[in-house]
Design an enzyme around this catalytic site. Sequence first.
Site, PDB file in Angstrom:
ATOM      1  N   GLU A   1       0.835  -1.208   0.000  1.00  0.00           N
ATOM      2  CA  GLU A   1       0.000   0.000   0.000  1.00  0.00           C
ATOM      3  C   GLU A   1       0.868   1.256   0.000  1.00  0.00           C
ATOM      4  OE1 GLU A   1      -2.586  -0.777   3.348  1.00  0.00           O
ATOM      5  OE2 GLU A   1      -3.255  -2.618   2.379  1.00  0.00           O
TER       6      GLU A   1
ATOM      7  N   GLU B   1      -5.651  -6.607   1.732  1.00  0.00           N
ATOM      8  CA  GLU B   1      -4.488  -7.407   2.120  1.00  0.00           C
ATOM      9  C   GLU B   1      -4.632  -8.868   1.731  1.00  0.00           C
ATOM     10  OE1 GLU B   1      -5.820  -5.180   4.257  1.00  0.00           O
ATOM     11  OE2 GLU B   1      -4.226  -3.715   4.631  1.00  0.00           O
TER      12      GLU B   1
ATOM     13  N   PHE C   1       1.758  -2.588   8.800  1.00  0.00           N
ATOM     14  CA  PHE C   1       1.872  -2.907  10.230  1.00  0.00           C
ATOM     15  C   PHE C   1       1.546  -4.392  10.404  1.00  0.00           C
ATOM     16  CE2 PHE C   1       1.167   1.602  10.265  1.00  0.00           C
ATOM     17  CZ  PHE C   1       1.778   2.096  11.412  1.00  0.00           C
TER      18      PHE C   1
ATOM     19  N   ASP D   1       0.172  -5.818  12.621  1.00  0.00           N
ATOM     20  CA  ASP D   1      -1.176  -5.988  13.183  1.00  0.00           C
ATOM     21  C   ASP D   1      -2.218  -6.266  12.098  1.00  0.00           C
ATOM     22  OD1 ASP D   1      -0.567  -4.339  16.056  1.00  0.00           O
ATOM     23  OD2 ASP D   1       0.584  -3.735  14.318  1.00  0.00           O
TER      24      ASP D   1
ATOM     25  N   HIS E   1      -1.679  -1.074  16.289  1.00  0.00           N
ATOM     26  CA  HIS E   1      -0.542  -0.710  15.429  1.00  0.00           C
ATOM     27  C   HIS E   1       0.791  -0.860  16.162  1.00  0.00           C
ATOM     28  CE1 HIS E   1      -3.724   1.307  13.114  1.00  0.00           C
ATOM     29  NE2 HIS E   1      -2.874   1.513  12.136  1.00  0.00           N
TER      30      HIS E   1
HETATM   31  C1  LIG Z   1      -6.160  -3.463   7.398  1.00  0.00           C
HETATM   32  C2  LIG Z   1      -5.452  -2.173   7.288  1.00  0.00           C
HETATM   33  N1  LIG Z   1      -4.675  -1.941   6.209  1.00  0.00           N
HETATM   34  C3  LIG Z   1      -4.008  -0.780   6.080  1.00  0.00           C
HETATM   35  C4  LIG Z   1      -4.100   0.183   7.042  1.00  0.00           C
HETATM   36  C5  LIG Z   1      -3.305   1.469   6.937  1.00  0.00           C
HETATM   37  N2  LIG Z   1      -4.162   2.572   6.585  1.00  0.00           N
HETATM   38  C6  LIG Z   1      -4.729   3.338   7.521  1.00  0.00           C
HETATM   39  S1  LIG Z   1      -5.757   4.466   6.877  1.00  0.00           S
HETATM   40  C7  LIG Z   1      -5.425   3.953   5.319  1.00  0.00           C
HETATM   41  C8  LIG Z   1      -6.074   4.623   4.157  1.00  0.00           C
HETATM   42  C9  LIG Z   1      -7.544   4.592   4.287  1.00  0.00           C
HETATM   43  O1  LIG Z   1      -8.129   5.228   3.206  1.00  0.00           O
HETATM   44  P1  LIG Z   1      -9.687   5.427   3.162  1.00  0.00           P
HETATM   45  O2  LIG Z   1     -10.364   4.161   3.514  1.00  0.00           O
HETATM   46  O3  LIG Z   1     -10.021   6.025   1.868  1.00  0.00           O
HETATM   47  O4  LIG Z   1      -9.974   6.432   4.365  1.00  0.00           O
HETATM   48  P2  LIG Z   1      -9.502   7.936   4.523  1.00  0.00           P
HETATM   49  O5  LIG Z   1      -8.208   7.903   5.241  1.00  0.00           O
HETATM   50  O6  LIG Z   1      -9.405   8.550   3.200  1.00  0.00           O
HETATM   51  O7  LIG Z   1     -10.558   8.562   5.373  1.00  0.00           O
HETATM   52  C10 LIG Z   1      -4.528   2.897   5.316  1.00  0.00           C
HETATM   53  C11 LIG Z   1      -4.005   2.225   4.126  1.00  0.00           C
HETATM   54  C12 LIG Z   1      -4.902  -0.102   8.171  1.00  0.00           C
HETATM   55  N3  LIG Z   1      -5.013   0.766   9.177  1.00  0.00           N
HETATM   56  N4  LIG Z   1      -5.577  -1.265   8.254  1.00  0.00           N
END
Ligand SMILES: Cc1ncc(C[n+]2csc(CCOP(=O)(O)OP(=O)(O)O)c2C)c(N)n1
Lengths: 333, 342
Positions: free
Chosen positions: B30, B71, B94, B96, B140
């Site tokens: 990602e 994932e 992460f 987690d 995290h």
């Molecule tokens: C399962 C998981 N994968 C990756 C992440 C890391 N992560 C946190 S927020 C995010 C982006 C989320 O984007 P979106 O769903 O569009 O929400 P926004 O931040 O734009 O509100 C990512 C990749 C996570 N927290 N959990």
Amino acid sequence: MTTSAAPPTVLGDLSREDLLDAYRVMRTIREFEERLHVEFATGDIPGFVHLYAGEEAIAAGICANLRPDDWVGSTHRGHGHAIAKGCDVKAMMKEIYGKRGGLCKGKGGSMHIADFDLGMLGANGIVGGAPPLICGVGLSAKMRGTDQVGVAFVGDGGSNQGTFLESLNLAAVWNLPVLFVVENNGYAESTSSRYHQKGIDVAKRADGFGLPGVIVDGHDFFAVYEAAREAVRRARAGGGPTLLECKVSRYYGHFEGDQQTYRAPNEVEHIRQTRDCLTRFAERVTTTGVITRDELDAIDRDVRALIDDAVREAKAAPDPDLADLVTDVYVTY
Amino acid sequence: MARRLTFQQAINEALAQEMRRDPTVVLLGEDISGGAGANGQQGDAWGGPLGVTKGLWTQFNDRVLDTPISESAFIGAAIGGAASGLRPVAELMFVDFMGVCFDQIFNQAAKFRYMFGGKARTPVVIRTMYGAGIRAAAQHSQALYPIFTHIPGLKVVVPSNPYDAKGLLIQAIRDDDPVIFFEHKVLYTMEGDVPEESYTIPFGEAAYVREGDDVTIVALGRMVSMAQQAADTLAAEGIACEIVDPRTTSPLDTETIFESVERTGRLVVVDEAYPRCGFASDVAAQVAQHCFSALKAPIQMVTAPHAPVPFSPTLEDAFVPSPARIVDAVRQVAGKGAEVTA
Ligand SMILES: Cc1ncc(C[n+]2csc(CCOP(=O)(O)OP(=O)(O)O)c2C)c(N)n1
Ligand SMILES: [Mg+2]
């Protein structure tokens, strides 16, 4: 079928009090977030903070249709949902500072704010964490014979998670009283949605699972409110789930500290000037003459004072008790 | 020639060198291309949330893939790609988040070679960030390497310094089995001497970080530097610690651990993971079973408590094993009494 809701022309069934409440919720979220933006830069706030500023109309428009005993499952960008669901702003601020008196004793932090007494099932550190949980909320309401509803929020990025797609199917096939609200702000972290989704309208996925999909302007409180009213009414009456996609923008970085080099210059400035949910709401209610500018200004002052107090109290609050390290965990070794 | 590199740069260099050497090495994860901008231009803005992949998209273009937040799909794709001719290195931001895609790892990747009668190879690396220390809270901050160590068919790497990180990652990429590679978020800025040329460090070979005859400390990842600080304090009191860093938890270099304990007769295991069924309890059990007669004192374990990682800085600081707690444990096994409790 996916529909794009027509821009509403009336203030619907909203009373003056409803409108003032809605404005207060949106202003509180905005003030809370803008203040966090400033305070984060001082280095006093630990950890990850994802701000909801710009997206207030969604939380306010959805939650205005909910009762205290309805549930929302939130995301990592959860402050707005928590405030709109009625969480105590001062206890939230203490939580974000990691202090005693925080809503979760300082053990959760910004990404894990919850208040089960108010139907706030929690902000969530796991993208796509909420939709399955909200299916459970819907199942619980159905089996216990209540008319509660559940709302799961996800982002455009989160809408690519298997948990989200599986939940759409489960909710449809079990006819659950739930809403899936996609806050499509065009980015998942630094990745623009054109790189992570082939069809840009997430709501179209509803078709494939057999539930209604609706697209609304997430900067417009009234558009969100009306679409949610319809969906919540349907869910309460046993008509099953809805997927509601709100097109919106975030005003700050993915998290505080994000340099946002992936964004176009002036992108946010332009949206703030042309589409801001608070500006539009104020224009709408004042030009129709239902509410006066003075009334809104009074709310602005109240809210500013509240947030000032919340920050001052959070900074002054003591750290959590060290003994709390191993409480609330059933058993420890 | 060795230069000072950070842990982060060492990993970046290992990735770049292996990508240059072997065209089947591809990266996926990602945001790792560095940020795909609103104007439709992919750029090198960010280097991913871990900052590790910075500059790689500009060098290798379509071999560095940004993935949706899916994932199960992209970790599974890395595994399937590995089974069919690629050498993917997936970044799972992460550790987690492993919960989301765990089936692909422990039922698929881990089992292929054995379950298919030795006919399958799965040369995949999953790099992931772990550990507490940055106020990232319960979802995290975990140190989940014991879960992976438990699964036959996976190799598990937990480097403690930039030199090891580079050599172990190159080894991981060339390895024909699935490797889970743990990077501690607090170590990313740690500097160390790292040779420019490519080199490998074999799995299952522990490093003597420090030699001493009184007490053996086994520690890995971030806990190695904690143990070093403790050993400095103890040296001033006349207690000479030997620090053994196994570097990989699977395979585990029990031979080196046993050899050291046979000599010192005293063992402290330091582990950032939870205490039950963890790395520390595993090492303690192995030593109790194989070196019982050499032991002069009960084995001590210094671990995190059996609790999720708390957000508040005061609580999180108390969660992570500290040099003070290690000093305390060493004094106990050395029979010098304990003066510090927290
Ligand atoms: C399962 C998981 N994968 C990756 C992440 C890391 N992560 C946190 S927020 C995010 C982006 C989320 O984007 P979106 O769903 O569009 O929400 P926004 O931040 O734009 O509100 C990512 C990749 C996570 N927290 N959990
Ligand atoms: Mg988004």
